[in-house]
Motif scaffolding. Structure first.
Motif: not given
Length: 337
Positions: A178-200
């Motif tokens: 269920d995964y696809i290994i590709k190059p990703y920028e850490l900022k993009r992935i962590f940004g999504s995590v931070a948005v999901k947890n912004r209220e907390d």
């Protein structure tokens, strides 16, 4: 299998052979057979017996030595019958057929359990998707319910996080499908995590800082997002009441890897617990003082990191800080996006 062991195992047969020769010799003497004939017979008799023993020993030794060496070298012992050849003597064939039958039975048994496990996993995944719909609806409704809605929203987000953990745990055994290994920028992935947890983050007045997240790593974005979400949730769970909560997320690059750090100024981890925090269901001292601890979060994170080819480690000083590090192997062919 040594020759001494072979002789020891067949001592009774050797005694019978010698006894038979003694009886024949008695009859030869009784009938006054010439001495030279008796000597010639004895030479032929014992030569044939010795040659038979040597021949029988050699063919058995080859089979049993191969069996013993294969057992030592194989990581998966149940494949023993696959690497063995059928021997040319009756006892060996019986043992070989027993091994093959045991292997077939084991494969059938494992296949049955795999089917049950797959069906259960499919049911869990279906249940997770079904139950997240009403949770999402309740989250939207809680936004219109004033102060009580904030409290309800917090609990609903906790429920949603727990449900998500169930989903990823059920998939972790077969994550490679269920995964696809590709190059990703850490900022993009962590940004999504931070948005999901912004209220907390806002509600708890957490100071969240980032540094060096413009680096690109080889990973799967969905699974890494879950991993980082678990680490962020873990950091927010164990803050010290006497200090303003702070979380620093930063990346360092060295010759062989890129290391992402999650560092908080919370209650820390006791030195005695530190080697075991990634073990399944291990809660330690902090788990006994925080009833929400299950000991599964970091276990799932470590399992997923290993399957993605990443490594994870932790350092901590009690009552000062905790630093969780995820290491990504470097690839010369990876270029920033």
């Amino acid at each position: 299998m040594s020759f001494r062991e072979y002789i020891k195992d067949r001592a009774s047969l050797i005694c019978i052979t010698v006894a038979a020769w003694a009886m024949i010799l008695f009859f030869f003497v009784s009938f006054k057979i010439r001495t030279d004939i008796i000597i010639l017979f004895s030479i032929i008799y014992y030569t044939a017996a010795i040659l038979r023993c040597i021949w029988d020993f050699l063919r058995r030794r080859e089979f049993y030595n191969t069996l013993s060496e294969s057992m030592k070298q194989l990581d998966k012992k149940y494949l023993l019958s696959e690497v063995m050849e059928e021997p040319d003597f009756a006892e060996g064939r019986i043992a070989y057929e027993a091994l093959c039958e045991a292997n077939r039975s084991m494969c059938e048994n494992v296949a049955a359990y795999k089917k049950i496990s797959a069906e259960f996993r499919e049911y869990i995944e279906m249940w997770v998707h079904e139950v997240r719909l009403p949770v999402a609806s309740m989250l939207l409704m809680s936004h219109n319910d004033g102060e009580n809605g904030v409290k309800y929203g917090e609990q609903l987000r906790r429920i949603d996080t727990c449900i998500e953990s169930v989903l990823y745990y059920s998939r972790s055994e077969n994550a490679e499908k269920d995964y696809i290994i590709k190059p990703y920028e850490l900022k993009r992935i962590f940004g999504s995590v931070a948005v999901k947890n912004r209220e907390d983050i806002l509600r708890r007045n957490i100071t969240l800082s980032t540094e060096g997240l413009d680096k690109t790593v080889m990973t799967d974005s969905k699974w890494l997002e879950f991993i980082l979400g678990q680490l962020l949730s873990n950091s927010m769970k164990y803050f010290a009441e006497e200090r303003e909560p702070e979380i620093k997320v930063y990346a360092e690059e060295n010759d062989n890897s890129i290391v992402l750090h999650f560092r908080d100024n919370g209650i820390g981890i006791p030195a005695a617990d530190l080697p075991y925090i990634f073990d399944k269901s291990y809660t330690g001292e902090n788990g006994h003082t925080h009833s929400r601890s299950t000991g599964m979060g970091l276990y799932i994170v470590k399992s997923l990191c290993e399957r993605l080819g990443h490594s994870i480690s932790a350092s901590s000083v009690q009552n000062e800080y905790t630093d969780i590090s995820v290491s990504f192997g470097k690839n010369d062919h990876v270029k920033p996006q």
